[in-house]
Write a protein that holds these residues in place. Sequence first.
Motif, PDB file in Angstrom:
ATOM      1  N   LYS A  65       0.808  -1.220   0.000  1.00 24.13           N
ATOM      2  CA  LYS A  65       0.000   0.000   0.000  1.00 24.13           C
ATOM      3  C   LYS A  65       0.845   1.276   0.000  1.00 24.13           C
ATOM      4  O   LYS A  65       0.441   2.297  -0.511  1.00 24.13           O
ATOM      5  CB  LYS A  65      -0.937   0.012   1.209  1.00 24.13           C
ATOM      6  CG  LYS A  65      -2.110  -0.937   1.046  1.00 24.13           C
ATOM      7  CD  LYS A  65      -3.063  -0.832   2.209  1.00 24.13           C
ATOM      8  CE  LYS A  65      -4.253  -1.742   2.014  1.00 24.13           C
ATOM      9  NZ  LYS A  65      -5.196  -1.674   3.154  1.00 24.13           N
ATOM     10  N   GLY A  66       1.959   1.239   0.625  1.00 24.59           N
ATOM     11  CA  GLY A  66       2.785   2.461   0.653  1.00 24.59           C
ATOM     12  C   GLY A  66       4.115   2.159   1.259  1.00 24.59           C
ATOM     13  O   GLY A  66       4.251   1.197   2.004  1.00 24.59           O
ATOM     14  N   LYS A  67       5.109   2.961   0.939  1.00 25.75           N
ATOM     15  CA  LYS A  67       6.439   2.665   1.431  1.00 25.75           C
ATOM     16  C   LYS A  67       6.542   2.914   2.929  1.00 25.75           C
ATOM     17  O   LYS A  67       7.035   2.083   3.661  1.00 25.75           O
ATOM     18  CB  LYS A  67       7.472   3.509   0.700  1.00 25.75           C
ATOM     19  CG  LYS A  67       7.622   3.111  -0.767  1.00 25.75           C
ATOM     20  CD  LYS A  67       8.721   3.909  -1.421  1.00 25.75           C
ATOM     21  CE  LYS A  67       8.906   3.478  -2.871  1.00 25.75           C
ATOM     22  NZ  LYS A  67       9.978   4.254  -3.536  1.00 25.75           N
ATOM     23  N   ARG A  68       6.117   4.052   3.384  1.00 24.92           N
ATOM     24  CA  ARG A  68       6.265   4.335   4.818  1.00 24.92           C
ATOM     25  C   ARG A  68       5.106   5.178   5.319  1.00 24.92           C
ATOM     26  O   ARG A  68       5.217   5.826   6.356  1.00 24.92           O
ATOM     27  CB  ARG A  68       7.579   5.079   5.076  1.00 24.92           C
ATOM     28  CG  ARG A  68       8.808   4.313   4.650  1.00 24.92           C
ATOM     29  CD  ARG A  68      10.092   5.027   4.995  1.00 24.92           C
ATOM     30  NE  ARG A  68      10.282   5.143   6.420  1.00 24.92           N
ATOM     31  CZ  ARG A  68      11.338   5.731   7.006  1.00 24.92           C
ATOM     32  NH1 ARG A  68      12.279   6.240   6.280  1.00 24.92           N
ATOM     33  NH2 ARG A  68      11.420   5.804   8.320  1.00 24.92           N
ATOM     34  N   GLU A 132       9.854  -7.294   2.954  1.00 23.20           N
ATOM     35  CA  GLU A 132       9.385  -6.510   1.816  1.00 23.20           C
ATOM     36  C   GLU A 132       9.285  -5.029   2.178  1.00 23.20           C
ATOM     37  O   GLU A 132       9.648  -4.147   1.386  1.00 23.20           O
ATOM     38  CB  GLU A 132       8.027  -7.023   1.348  1.00 23.20           C
ATOM     39  CG  GLU A 132       8.075  -8.335   0.592  1.00 23.20           C
ATOM     40  CD  GLU A 132       6.712  -8.731   0.068  1.00 23.20           C
ATOM     41  OE1 GLU A 132       5.717  -8.035   0.391  1.00 23.20           O
ATOM     42  OE2 GLU A 132       6.629  -9.747  -0.646  1.00 23.20           O
ATOM     43  N   LYS A 133       8.805  -4.776   3.386  1.00 21.24           N
ATOM     44  CA  LYS A 133       8.631  -3.386   3.820  1.00 21.24           C
ATOM     45  C   LYS A 133       9.969  -2.693   3.970  1.00 21.24           C
ATOM     46  O   LYS A 133      10.162  -1.559   3.512  1.00 21.24           O
ATOM     47  CB  LYS A 133       7.854  -3.372   5.135  1.00 21.24           C
ATOM     48  CG  LYS A 133       7.477  -1.985   5.617  1.00 21.24           C
ATOM     49  CD  LYS A 133       6.561  -2.098   6.823  1.00 21.24           C
ATOM     50  CE  LYS A 133       6.084  -0.704   7.245  1.00 21.24           C
ATOM     51  NZ  LYS A 133       5.154  -0.773   8.394  1.00 21.24           N
ATOM     52  N   LEU A 134      10.931  -3.406   4.594  1.00 20.48           N
ATOM     53  CA  LEU A 134      12.250  -2.816   4.796  1.00 20.48           C
ATOM     54  C   LEU A 134      12.998  -2.657   3.475  1.00 20.48           C
ATOM     55  O   LEU A 134      13.724  -1.686   3.283  1.00 20.48           O
ATOM     56  CB  LEU A 134      13.060  -3.674   5.777  1.00 20.48           C
ATOM     57  CG  LEU A 134      12.548  -3.682   7.221  1.00 20.48           C
ATOM     58  CD1 LEU A 134      13.327  -4.694   8.060  1.00 20.48           C
ATOM     59  CD2 LEU A 134      12.658  -2.293   7.850  1.00 20.48           C
ATOM     60  N   GLU A 135      12.841  -3.626   2.585  1.00 19.40           N
ATOM     61  CA  GLU A 135      13.520  -3.528   1.293  1.00 19.40           C
ATOM     62  C   GLU A 135      13.011  -2.343   0.483  1.00 19.40           C
ATOM     63  O   GLU A 135      13.752  -1.750  -0.309  1.00 19.40           O
ATOM     64  CB  GLU A 135      13.318  -4.820   0.496  1.00 19.40           C
ATOM     65  CG  GLU A 135      14.181  -5.972   0.986  1.00 19.40           C
ATOM     66  CD  GLU A 135      13.955  -7.248   0.186  1.00 19.40           C
ATOM     67  OE1 GLU A 135      14.852  -8.093   0.181  1.00 19.40           O
ATOM     68  OE2 GLU A 135      12.871  -7.376  -0.417  1.00 19.40           O
ATOM     69  N   SER A 136      11.760  -1.990   0.691  1.00 22.86           N
ATOM     70  CA  SER A 136      11.190  -0.870  -0.061  1.00 22.86           C
ATOM     71  C   SER A 136      11.770   0.472   0.382  1.00 22.86           C
ATOM     72  O   SER A 136      11.589   1.478  -0.304  1.00 22.86           O
ATOM     73  CB  SER A 136       9.668  -0.862   0.109  1.00 22.86           C
ATOM     74  OG  SER A 136       9.309  -0.531   1.444  1.00 22.86           O
ATOM     75  N   LEU A 137      12.481   0.500   1.530  1.00 26.43           N
ATOM     76  CA  LEU A 137      13.066   1.741   2.043  1.00 26.43           C
ATOM     77  C   LEU A 137      14.404   2.061   1.396  1.00 26.43           C
ATOM     78  O   LEU A 137      14.968   3.122   1.638  1.00 26.43           O
ATOM     79  CB  LEU A 137      13.246   1.642   3.563  1.00 26.43           C
ATOM     80  CG  LEU A 137      11.961   1.406   4.374  1.00 26.43           C
ATOM     81  CD1 LEU A 137      12.290   1.268   5.850  1.00 26.43           C
ATOM     82  CD2 LEU A 137      10.971   2.543   4.154  1.00 26.43           C
ATOM     83  N   HIS A 138      14.937   1.118   0.613  1.00 27.86           N
ATOM     84  CA  HIS A 138      16.234   1.304  -0.044  1.00 27.86           C
ATOM     85  C   HIS A 138      17.303   1.681   0.982  1.00 27.86           C
ATOM     86  O   HIS A 138      17.954   2.724   0.901  1.00 27.86           O
ATOM     87  CB  HIS A 138      16.144   2.374  -1.140  1.00 27.86           C
ATOM     88  CG  HIS A 138      15.078   2.108  -2.138  1.00 27.86           C
ATOM     89  ND1 HIS A 138      15.142   1.069  -3.037  1.00 27.86           N
ATOM     90  CD2 HIS A 138      13.888   2.743  -2.360  1.00 27.86           C
ATOM     91  CE1 HIS A 138      14.058   1.075  -3.786  1.00 27.86           C
ATOM     92  NE2 HIS A 138      13.272   2.075  -3.396  1.00 27.86           N
TER      93      HIS A 138
END
Length: 673
Positions: A65-68, A132-138
């Motif tokens: 749904k969203g990165k953060r 997945e959530k942490l990886e999306s933070l680059h």
Amino acid sequence: MAVEESEQVFPELESEENLIASVRHIVKVLGSKKNLTSDAKKILADLGSQLSSMNIQSEEEEGKKGKREDDIDEGDEDEEGEEDIGAIEERIGLIEEKIMRWEEDRSMIWDMGPEEGFEYLNAANEARKLIEKLESLHLSKEDQEYKCLQKAYSVLQTAMAHLEEKFSNLLIQNRQPFEPEYVSFRSMEEDAADGNSIVSLGDESFEESLRRDSVSRGSEEHVIELVHPAVIPDLRCIANLLFASNYVQECSQAYTIVRRDALDECLFILEMERLSIEDVLKMEWGSLNSKIKRWIWAVKIFVRVYLPSERSLSDQIFGEGEPVSQACFVDASKASILQLLNFGEAMSIGPHQPEKLFRILDMYEVLADLMPDIDALYSDEVGSSVNFECHEVLKRLGDCVRITFLEFKHVIDTNPSTTPLVGGGIHPLAKYVMNYLRTLTDYSESLNHLLKDQEEEDAVSLSPDTSPGTEEDNRSQGGSHDRFPSMALQFLSVALVLESNLEEKSKLYKDTSLQHLFLMNNIHYMAEKVKGSELRIIFGDEWIRKHNWKFQQHELKYERASWSSILNLLKDEGVHSNSVSKSLLKEKLRSFYLGFEDIYRIQTAWLVPDLQLRADLRISISLKVIQAYRPFVGKLCNHMSDRYIRYTADDLENYLLDFFEGSQQLLQNPIRR
């Protein structure tokens, strides 16, 4: 996962996850009931699969749904970030605690009930979502969240290794025994006895020994449960999680290894041992004949029953129509189907002996009949190599049929002629060839198709009177050559080669009468075999008429050669003349008796096996002999005493009944020479 008793108190339905867990528990309890039908079990299994799939899919959608946006507030970004790190560390700690606690006693997790197993799956899925959530933070390596990411990786890897192992164990421990009770096969003792009867040229028992086994081509596809249906939802749930966690290859390999072993066991149950091409080529025909029949039986069960069931299992676990489902099915089954094809290829390579033709045709027909099933099972690119091999083996078996048939014709043509057949009866070669052709009519459709390539090549070798005939002739014969033109041409060619060989064999007899009797017997036999069997459809009525005329011509030539000389003695020239010499008349009569006694002694040893032909020939001879003898003797009495008459007309007629029995006899008190 172990199934608890139905009286267990369900957990409170405080969330959607608990609702799903409870429903899954109900599905498993009902699935374990022995009084449920297989259809009901499959429906429940599908429901469980859908629920577990819905759970993972909803979680995946939530993570995208969203990165953060849920973790960072625009108004107080730094403060919220610190709180997020703490929450993440706490969350990964809880996940790790669950995973590692269960790692201490793996067996207990899945034996405590569906809720415990489902919690383990949820914990592993939480680790996946967190990654997945942490990886999306680059993240960079300096970020505090990066350490959490590495820890989540480690936890997920541990959980995935356990789930992969559990996936394999569930497949192994819940495998259903494969017992093909709905099919039957003759005992191996009967096979061995039948396999020991090798038919060769000149074998007079060929007609009795050559019986084609029935090859059922109408067996319908029958899907069976290879794994207990109650565990299918668990297998699909684990597979979905492994796939979502990028463990596609590991899950596929685990499935393939287990199912490949199961397929090997299936072939073992079907008694299909692994044989190399060299092993097959070295095998004695008696043993090989038995193995061919076993192969024909086994390949039908394997393709029509086991492979569709295997495909159904992969579809249930990985999803019908999914590429990974087809890939797993192909990888699991490839070795086994190629093992079966290897035997077929070996048979196509082996010596092209005529006695093997029927078994090769059986193999060709059953494989050709199964090709639509094989095409459907291995329809896409991943199965193309298996599909190609099946078509190649079918082609090689077809080529083997053509070559073996031509070898059969060559063997007839070169069959040696050294010793005449005693008695002039039906030669074993004629019996062999005609019964061989008659048996081949069981394979008319296949053989007509396979012999098509030889049609033009051999048309030149046929003489005009043996060619299939004009279109008008074909219509008058019921369209026989229209139905099987290639087969008719080849069979006519074989018959022509046989007749030519019989002509050569007839020349081994020094007695011209016996030459014609021999050809009469054998051509009559050929015509009767065609007239009284399915060969009539192939040869046509015109061929039968021509060969009836041929054997009748040999019958007339036999009568002339045997009886003309002594019947000439009974001609009445000079009998009415007063000047006729009594001594001449007595000499004519004496010569007739001597000639008859010689013919009696010789031709009672000759043989006409066909009862009707024997009776007709006796009648024909009797008419000629008695009609000449009775008036001659009657008129002779005007010139001399009847004491010179040794036999009455009735005596001669009775003596003629002893002819062609194949047992030499002598007249009592013959005339002294």
